[in-house]
Every structure is written in C-alpha cells, then in structure tokens.
Enzyme design. Structure first.
Site, PDB file in Angstrom:
ATOM      1  CE  LYS A 121      -3.851  -2.121   2.560  1.00  0.00           C
ATOM      2  NZ  LYS A 121      -4.692  -2.024   3.774  1.00  0.00           N
TER       3      LYS A 121
ATOM      4  CE  LYS B 224      -8.014  -9.990   4.259  1.00  0.00           C
ATOM      5  NZ  LYS B 224      -7.601  -9.799   5.659  1.00  0.00           N
TER       6      LYS B 224
ATOM      7  CE  LYS C 208     -11.401  -4.449   9.366  1.00  0.00           C
ATOM      8  NZ  LYS C 208     -10.277  -5.379   9.132  1.00  0.00           N
TER       9      LYS C 208
END
Length: 332
Positions: free
Chosen positions: A104, A185, A188
């Site tokens: 990131k 995966k 959220k």
C-alpha cells in the site's frame, strides 16, 4: 492465560471477521479492542471512522465478547505512548519488509509515515498487556512475529520488560474467501456493494442471495480441493466453520452445488441472525454501550500503565513526569 486482539474499522465487518476473530474473543481476562488508530494510516473520512468504531464495538459486544474486555484503542493513551518507544527499538529494514507497507505504501506518493511505522503500534497493542496468545487472522502473522522480535530485542537491550507472545491460529476459516473471487479473502475493506462479501449486518435475504450466487467451479463434483475447486472449497470451509464440521467429510454429503449452497446459506444465517438481533437490542440503549466501553477502557488503562512505565524507566526516561500518580508501578 491472557489473550488479546484488535480489529481495525476500515470497512463493514464480514462473516470472515466473525468466524476468524470475533467468536474467538472469549477470554474473560482478555483485552479486545477496536483498533481505530490503525485506521488512520491511510486517507479516511473522520465521520465514517467514528461511525464504524461504534458499530464495531457494538458488534463485538453483540457477538458475546465478555463484558469488561472491550474498549476503543484511542481511549487508552498507553498504546500510542509505547508505540513511540518501540519505534526507537525497531529497524527500518524490518519495517520496510512488512506486507502492508509493501502493498500500500512503498514508492507511492503521499504515503503516510504511520503506514510505515504502524507495526510498532501493533506491537505496542500486544506487549502492553502481557498477552501470551494473540488470536489473529492469517494475514497478520508477520506483525505478531515482529512484536516477538521487538520484545526479545527490548528485553535483551534494556532488561526484562515484556512477555514474548505466541501466535494463536484458528484451525479453520482464518481467511474466508470472497464468494465472487474465491482466490482472494473476504475483506471488510471491500466496497459496500461488493457482491462477494457477506457483511454481518446485511439483511438475511441479501446474505442468502449472495451465497446462492457464489462462484463455484467447472464440473459438478463436490470435493475439497483448493487448487482445482477454490469456489466449492470455500463454501465447504464456511459450512464447516459454522457447524464445527470437517470440510473434507462434508463434501461427501453433497451431489450438487445447489444443495451445498442451500445448506451453507442456512448455516451462515443460523450464526448471523442471533448476532443481528443482539446488535439491534444493544443499539437501542447507547448509554449501556458507553458504560460497557468505559469498563473496558478503565480496565485496559489499569492493566497497561505499569508495563508502559516499566518500559519508560528501562529506556532511561526518568523525568518528574514519569513518576506521576497513575504511572507508578512495575510490569507484572
């Protein structure tokens, strides 16, 4: 045996968060927190962060996390205070190898310094409470290993201060996969309209529809084979996690994908609907939630202060402020 874990309010909580984390937060002597400081390592909306922090805390309580163990990270100043001390104990090389920074931040414009250093905050989260076990998802293993390394180094260089924690892995469903893309995966952090993500507060009809539309695989044989049949394998592992079954044994019970999906939907709703009902009950009494979070905060402050002060003294910070009432004590 003290257990500790936190969960970052970076998006709506999912089925994977519940199966791999919330329902494992069962130690009445443990410490379980909403890691809102971690949500600030990338650009965020302050109002959404505040709302998600409250939603997460309420869901943790609704999931049955013991009273007195749930708190909000930013309400306990010792987390940020110890994080800086651990930054002074960590090396640039080891922080640059952390997967979150590599994915990131590295080489990207306007990367926040906190994205690089936040593994030190995570180490502080763990080490403050003398936690012996850290139940986290599989994507956090590297951070627990760093916390172990930092604790060992600190103890060696400054004197025995921290318990060196052990990673506690879930046997099953630590990484529930996305229903639309079962090679990744369920996260959220996905957008609120992502069709492959089951969120804990989604309406039951939406959850059932998402499961019935889940990607399967070519052919019609139901078997547990992550490489050849990732979609079916994901459904079998979700079913096993919800029913305490064995995914390989469960596969033999099905002759069609449709029947498997029906049973997965029923099992998931059997887990989620009671959670949603308790969440709705708690949400009608904000004062009660505030009281429970204050209990958790006060207990966390009482438990964390002695170890923070021990670290302060060990590193040679011995000014008058370090002996103020409320900071005195030694690490248990």
């Amino acid at each position: 045996m003290t257990s500790l874990s936190g969960i970052t309010p970076s998006g709506r909580l999912t089925l994977g968060n519940h199966l791999g984390a919330l329902r494992r937060f069962t130690d009445p002597e443990g410490f379980y927190f909403v890691a809102n400081l971690h949500a600030m390592t990338t650009k965020h909306d302050p109002r959404r962060l505040a709302a998600l922090t409250r939603e997460f805390a309420t869901l943790m309580l609704a999931a049955g996390v013991p009273e007195g163990t749930v708190f909000v990270q930013s309400d306990v100043p010792a987390h940020a205070q110890l994080a800086y001390l651990l930054e002074c104990t960590s090396y640039v090389g080891e922080l640059s190898r952390m997967i979150q920074y590599k994915e990131k931040g590295r080489g990207r414009p306007m990367t926040r310094a906190s994205l690089f250093t936040y593994p030190c905050l995570m180490a502080a989260d763990i080490l403050l409470y003398g936690a012996k076990q850290v139940p986290v998802g599989g994507d956090q293993d590297q951070h627990v290993e760093l916390a172990r390394d930092v604790a060992i180094r600190f103890n060696r260089e400054y004197g025995e201060t921290f318990v060196v924690p052990q990673l506690a892995k879930a046997v099953l469903a630590t990484r529930v996969k996305d229903l639309a893309n079962p090679t990744t995966k369920m996260s959220k952090s996905d957008s609120d309209d992502a069709i492959g993500t089951i969120r804990l507060l989604d309406p039951p009809d939406v959850i059932r529809r998402q499961i019935m539309r889940a990607v399967t695989d070519s052919g019609n044989e139901v078997r547990h084979d992550e490489a050849a049949k990732p979609g079916v394998t994901n459904l079998l592992e979700i079913l096993a996690a919800c029913t305490d079954g064995d995914p390989i044994a469960l596969a033999a019970s099905y002759a069609s994908y449709g029947a498997l999906k029906q049973d997965v939907a029923d099992a998931v709703l059997a887990v989620i609907e009671p959670l949603q009902k308790e969440y709705a009950r708690l949400a009608t009494d904000p004062g009660a939630i505030d009281h429970l979070l204050a209990q958790g905060r006060d207990r966390a402050i009482e438990a964390s202060t002695p170890r923070l002060q021990a670290a302060v003294r060990a590193m040679g910070l011995t000014g008058a402020a370090s002996t103020e009432a409320g900071l005195a004590g030694s690490a248990p």
